[in-house]
Design a protein around this motif. Structure first.
Motif, PDB file in Angstrom:
ATOM      1  N   PRO A 144       6.613  -8.549   7.058  1.00 47.81           N
ATOM      2  CA  PRO A 144       6.214  -7.360   6.307  1.00 47.81           C
ATOM      3  C   PRO A 144       6.879  -6.114   6.847  1.00 47.81           C
ATOM      4  CG  PRO A 144       4.451  -8.121   7.743  1.00 47.81           C
ATOM      5  CD  PRO A 144       5.501  -9.178   7.766  1.00 47.81           C
ATOM      6  N   ALA A 145       7.291  -5.221   5.958  1.00 44.02           N
ATOM      7  CA  ALA A 145       7.905  -3.967   6.363  1.00 44.02           C
ATOM      8  C   ALA A 145       6.857  -3.018   6.905  1.00 44.02           C
ATOM      9  CB  ALA A 145       8.625  -3.342   5.161  1.00 44.02           C
ATOM     10  N   VAL A 146       7.311  -2.003   7.626  1.00 45.18           N
ATOM     11  CA  VAL A 146       6.400  -1.022   8.192  1.00 45.18           C
ATOM     12  C   VAL A 146       5.682  -0.303   7.069  1.00 45.18           C
ATOM     13  CG1 VAL A 146       6.242   1.082   9.556  1.00 45.18           C
ATOM     14  CG2 VAL A 146       7.830  -0.719  10.213  1.00 45.18           C
ATOM     15  N   GLY A 147       4.374  -0.164   7.177  1.00 49.27           N
ATOM     16  CA  GLY A 147       3.585   0.540   6.174  1.00 49.27           C
ATOM     17  C   GLY A 147       3.003  -0.375   5.128  1.00 49.27           C
ATOM     18  N   GLU A 148       3.489  -1.633   5.016  1.00 45.74           N
ATOM     19  CA  GLU A 148       2.922  -2.567   4.056  1.00 45.74           C
ATOM     20  C   GLU A 148       1.613  -3.111   4.581  1.00 45.74           C
ATOM     21  OE1 GLU A 148       5.440  -5.460   2.328  1.00 45.74           O
ATOM     22  OE2 GLU A 148       7.223  -4.272   2.632  1.00 45.74           O
ATOM     23  N   ALA A 149       0.683  -3.393   3.689  1.00 45.27           N
ATOM     24  CA  ALA A 149      -0.641  -3.843   4.107  1.00 45.27           C
ATOM     25  C   ALA A 149      -0.992  -5.133   3.412  1.00 45.27           C
ATOM     26  CB  ALA A 149      -1.682  -2.770   3.783  1.00 45.27           C
ATOM     27  N   ALA A 150      -1.990  -5.803   3.918  1.00 49.05           N
ATOM     28  CA  ALA A 150      -2.492  -7.013   3.281  1.00 49.05           C
ATOM     29  C   ALA A 150      -3.158  -6.649   1.964  1.00 49.05           C
ATOM     30  CB  ALA A 150      -3.493  -7.706   4.210  1.00 49.05           C
ATOM     31  N   ALA A 151      -3.398  -7.683   1.134  1.00 43.88           N
ATOM     32  CA  ALA A 151      -3.934  -7.432  -0.203  1.00 43.88           C
ATOM     33  C   ALA A 151      -5.239  -6.654  -0.152  1.00 43.88           C
ATOM     34  CB  ALA A 151      -4.117  -8.761  -0.936  1.00 43.88           C
ATOM     35  N   GLN A 152      -6.092  -6.951   0.843  1.00 46.88           N
ATOM     36  CA  GLN A 152      -7.376  -6.277   0.894  1.00 46.88           C
ATOM     37  C   GLN A 152      -7.247  -4.822   1.311  1.00 46.88           C
ATOM     38  OE1 GLN A 152      -6.498  -8.901   2.689  1.00 46.88           O
ATOM     39  NE2 GLN A 152      -7.029  -8.722   4.851  1.00 46.88           N
ATOM     40  N   ASP A 153      -6.054  -4.400   1.803  1.00 50.24           N
ATOM     41  CA  ASP A 153      -5.838  -3.019   2.216  1.00 50.24           C
ATOM     42  C   ASP A 153      -5.135  -2.190   1.155  1.00 50.24           C
ATOM     43  OD1 ASP A 153      -7.029  -3.475   4.670  1.00 50.24           O
ATOM     44  OD2 ASP A 153      -5.148  -4.103   5.605  1.00 50.24           O
ATOM     45  N   VAL A 154      -4.851  -2.752   0.004  1.00 49.68           N
ATOM     46  CA  VAL A 154      -4.188  -2.003  -1.057  1.00 49.68           C
ATOM     47  C   VAL A 154      -5.141  -0.936  -1.580  1.00 49.68           C
ATOM     48  CG1 VAL A 154      -3.197  -2.133  -3.359  1.00 49.68           C
ATOM     49  CG2 VAL A 154      -2.735  -3.950  -1.705  1.00 49.68           C
ATOM     50  N   PRO A 155      -4.721   0.338  -1.592  1.00 47.60           N
ATOM     51  CA  PRO A 155      -5.614   1.401  -2.069  1.00 47.60           C
ATOM     52  C   PRO A 155      -6.018   1.189  -3.525  1.00 47.60           C
ATOM     53  CG  PRO A 155      -3.701   2.307  -0.906  1.00 47.60           C
ATOM     54  CD  PRO A 155      -3.424   0.860  -1.118  1.00 47.60           C
ATOM     55  N   THR A 156      -7.268   1.422  -3.808  1.00 43.58           N
ATOM     56  CA  THR A 156      -7.778   1.307  -5.183  1.00 43.58           C
ATOM     57  C   THR A 156      -8.150   2.660  -5.764  1.00 43.58           C
ATOM     58  OG1 THR A 156     -10.003   0.890  -4.329  1.00 43.58           O
ATOM     59  CG2 THR A 156      -8.624  -1.039  -4.790  1.00 43.58           C
ATOM     60  N   LYS A 157      -8.158   3.699  -4.927  1.00 40.43           N
ATOM     61  CA  LYS A 157      -8.417   5.058  -5.408  1.00 40.43           C
ATOM     62  C   LYS A 157      -7.631   6.037  -4.551  1.00 40.43           C
ATOM     63  CE  LYS A 157     -12.686   5.486  -2.687  1.00 40.43           C
ATOM     64  NZ  LYS A 157     -14.136   5.775  -2.753  1.00 40.43           N
ATOM     65  N   TRP A 158      -7.400   7.215  -5.122  1.00 42.09           N
ATOM     66  CA  TRP A 158      -6.624   8.217  -4.403  1.00 42.09           C
ATOM     67  C   TRP A 158      -7.399   8.712  -3.191  1.00 42.09           C
ATOM     68  CZ3 TRP A 158      -1.870   7.931  -5.737  1.00 42.09           C
ATOM     69  CH2 TRP A 158      -1.482   7.726  -7.058  1.00 42.09           C
ATOM     70  N   PRO A 159      -6.796   8.657  -1.992  1.00 37.88           N
ATOM     71  CA  PRO A 159      -7.519   9.106  -0.802  1.00 37.88           C
ATOM     72  C   PRO A 159      -7.615  10.625  -0.744  1.00 37.88           C
ATOM     73  CG  PRO A 159      -5.271   8.485  -0.230  1.00 37.88           C
ATOM     74  CD  PRO A 159      -5.451   8.129  -1.678  1.00 37.88           C
ATOM     75  N   VAL A 160      -8.731  11.109  -0.270  1.00 39.25           N
ATOM     76  CA  VAL A 160      -8.944  12.540  -0.086  1.00 39.25           C
ATOM     77  C   VAL A 160      -8.831  12.832   1.408  1.00 39.25           C
ATOM     78  CG1 VAL A 160     -10.537  14.461  -0.349  1.00 39.25           C
ATOM     79  CG2 VAL A 160     -10.433  12.689  -2.114  1.00 39.25           C
ATOM     80  N   VAL A 161      -7.796  13.561   1.798  1.00 42.52           N
ATOM     81  CA  VAL A 161      -7.579  13.894   3.202  1.00 42.52           C
ATOM     82  C   VAL A 161      -7.477  15.410   3.335  1.00 42.52           C
ATOM     83  CG1 VAL A 161      -6.525  11.706   3.849  1.00 42.52           C
ATOM     84  CG2 VAL A 161      -5.091  13.534   2.933  1.00 42.52           C
ATOM     85  N   ARG A 162      -7.867  15.904   4.474  1.00 42.11           N
ATOM     86  CA  ARG A 162      -7.898  17.349   4.733  1.00 42.11           C
ATOM     87  C   ARG A 162      -7.595  17.620   6.198  1.00 42.11           C
ATOM     88  NH1 ARG A 162     -12.852  15.900   2.992  1.00 42.11           N
ATOM     89  NH2 ARG A 162     -12.803  17.372   1.267  1.00 42.11           N
ATOM     90  N   MET A 163      -7.690  18.861   6.575  1.00 42.37           N
ATOM     91  CA  MET A 163      -7.392  19.317   7.929  1.00 42.37           C
ATOM     92  C   MET A 163      -8.129  18.487   8.969  1.00 42.37           C
ATOM     93  SD  MET A 163      -5.535  21.606   9.451  1.00 42.37           S
ATOM     94  CE  MET A 163      -5.373  22.656  10.903  1.00 42.37           C
ATOM     95  N   ASP A 164      -7.422  18.105  10.037  1.00 43.51           N
ATOM     96  CA  ASP A 164      -7.932  17.340  11.183  1.00 43.51           C
ATOM     97  C   ASP A 164      -8.139  15.857  10.890  1.00 43.51           C
ATOM     98  OD1 ASP A 164      -7.958  19.611  12.785  1.00 43.51           O
ATOM     99  OD2 ASP A 164     -10.015  20.136  12.223  1.00 43.51           O
ATOM    100  N   ASP A 165      -7.789  15.396   9.675  1.00 39.54           N
ATOM    101  CA  ASP A 165      -7.817  13.957   9.411  1.00 39.54           C
ATOM    102  C   ASP A 165      -6.575  13.316  10.028  1.00 39.54           C
ATOM    103  OD1 ASP A 165     -10.200  13.988   8.085  1.00 39.54           O
ATOM    104  OD2 ASP A 165      -9.329  14.051   6.062  1.00 39.54           O
ATOM    105  N   GLY A 166      -6.575  11.998  10.090  1.00 46.17           N
ATOM    106  CA  GLY A 166      -5.426  11.265  10.603  1.00 46.17           C
ATOM    107  C   GLY A 166      -5.421   9.849  10.086  1.00 46.17           C
ATOM    108  N   GLY A 167      -4.293   9.166  10.262  1.00 52.79           N
ATOM    109  CA  GLY A 167      -4.202   7.766   9.873  1.00 52.79           C
ATOM    110  C   GLY A 167      -3.259   7.531   8.710  1.00 52.79           C
ATOM    111  N   ARG A 168      -3.396   6.344   8.134  1.00 56.24           N
ATOM    112  CA  ARG A 168      -2.456   5.893   7.109  1.00 56.24           C
ATOM    113  C   ARG A 168      -2.452   6.781   5.878  1.00 56.24           C
ATOM    114  NH1 ARG A 168      -2.859   0.305   3.703  1.00 56.24           N
ATOM    115  NH2 ARG A 168      -4.685   1.414   2.934  1.00 56.24           N
ATOM    116  N   ASP A 169      -3.624   7.229   5.423  1.00 48.74           N
ATOM    117  CA  ASP A 169      -3.679   8.055   4.215  1.00 48.74           C
ATOM    118  C   ASP A 169      -2.980   9.396   4.426  1.00 48.74           C
ATOM    119  OD1 ASP A 169      -5.074   6.057   2.951  1.00 48.74           O
ATOM    120  OD2 ASP A 169      -7.052   6.935   3.347  1.00 48.74           O
ATOM    121  N   VAL A 170      -3.101   9.958   5.621  1.00 47.23           N
ATOM    122  CA  VAL A 170      -2.383  11.199   5.932  1.00 47.23           C
ATOM    123  C   VAL A 170      -0.874  10.942   5.912  1.00 47.23           C
ATOM    124  CG1 VAL A 170      -1.942  12.914   7.726  1.00 47.23           C
ATOM    125  CG2 VAL A 170      -4.292  12.177   7.260  1.00 47.23           C
ATOM    126  N   HIS A 171      -0.470   9.796   6.437  1.00 45.28           N
ATOM    127  CA  HIS A 171       0.955   9.435   6.425  1.00 45.28           C
ATOM    128  C   HIS A 171       1.472   9.329   4.993  1.00 45.28           C
ATOM    129  CE1 HIS A 171       4.728   7.637   7.603  1.00 45.28           C
ATOM    130  NE2 HIS A 171       4.453   6.524   6.944  1.00 45.28           N
TER     131      HIS A 171
END
Length: 201
Positions: A75-102
């Motif tokens: 798997p390429a960098v950033g690819e996820a397993a089927a259960q990790d596929v986003p199903t809704k748009w993530p809401v991220v804001r100041m001081d958040d971190g992780g994959r959705d911020v990326h």
């Protein structure tokens, strides 16, 4: 042998038919010893049923298992397993971190809004990311909230895009696709001068 080992331990080996003739006409047994039987490896089909060709070797079609396939399908960098596929748009804001911020940073960068080296390297939502997001929202006549709401994602990704399309996003610099926070959880330390991770031995 009887002189060396004694009569009790001497091997009781009958002379072979093809032995050499002794001085007194007796047959001398051959000194050659048969090699031990070698174990045969189990057949490929017994290990991987249905993956052999007509020769009994590994098949080169569907169902084959090969080194090239194993290496090329990592798997390429950033690819996820089927259960990790986003199903809704993530809401991220100041001081958040992780994959959705990326994902947000990659989408902003693709549109020409840079989020800063430190934020992008560490997948952190800091002031540079917030500034880039607010600028993008202002240019696209969106409320300048500094929060990635569904309307912002639609403007970034396109009206026909789905949350699953976030997995296709990549940073312009491949080094920013490495999840640095994951290394931190493993007890690694980032050596700033050498630009590499180090772990205690």
């Amino acid at each position: 042998w009887e002189a060396l080992l004694g009569p009790e331990l001497a091997p009781n080996t009958p002379p072979s038919e093809g032995g050499e003739e002794g001085a007194e006409g007796g047959a001398v047994a051959s000194s050659e010893v048969a090699p031990p039987p070698t174990e045969q490896a189990p057949a490929w089909d017994s290990l991987f049923p249905g993956t052999t060709d007509e020769t009994g070797g590994p098949s080169a079609v569907n169902g084959s298992i090969s080194q090239e396939q194993t290496l090329s399908e990592a798997p390429a960098v950033g690819e996820a397993a089927a259960q990790d596929v986003p199903t809704k748009w993530p809401v991220v804001r100041m001081d958040d971190g992780g994959r959705d911020v990326h994902f947000l940073q990659c989408a902003l960068e693709r549109e020409g809004y840079y989020c800063g080296e430190d934020d992008m390297r560490w997948w952190q939502f800091g002031s540079p990311t917030e500034s880039a997001l607010r600028t993008f929202q202002a240019v696209n006549s969106l409320p300048e909230t500094g929060v990635s709401d569904p309307a912002t994602w639609e403007a970034l990704m396109g009206r026909d895009a789905t949350p699953a399309d976030l997995l296709t996003l990549r940073a312009a610099d491949p080094a920013f696709d490495d999840d640095m926070t994951g290394h931190m959880h493993d007890g690694a330390v980032w050596l700033l001068g050498e630009q590499r991770w180090s772990r205690k031995i």
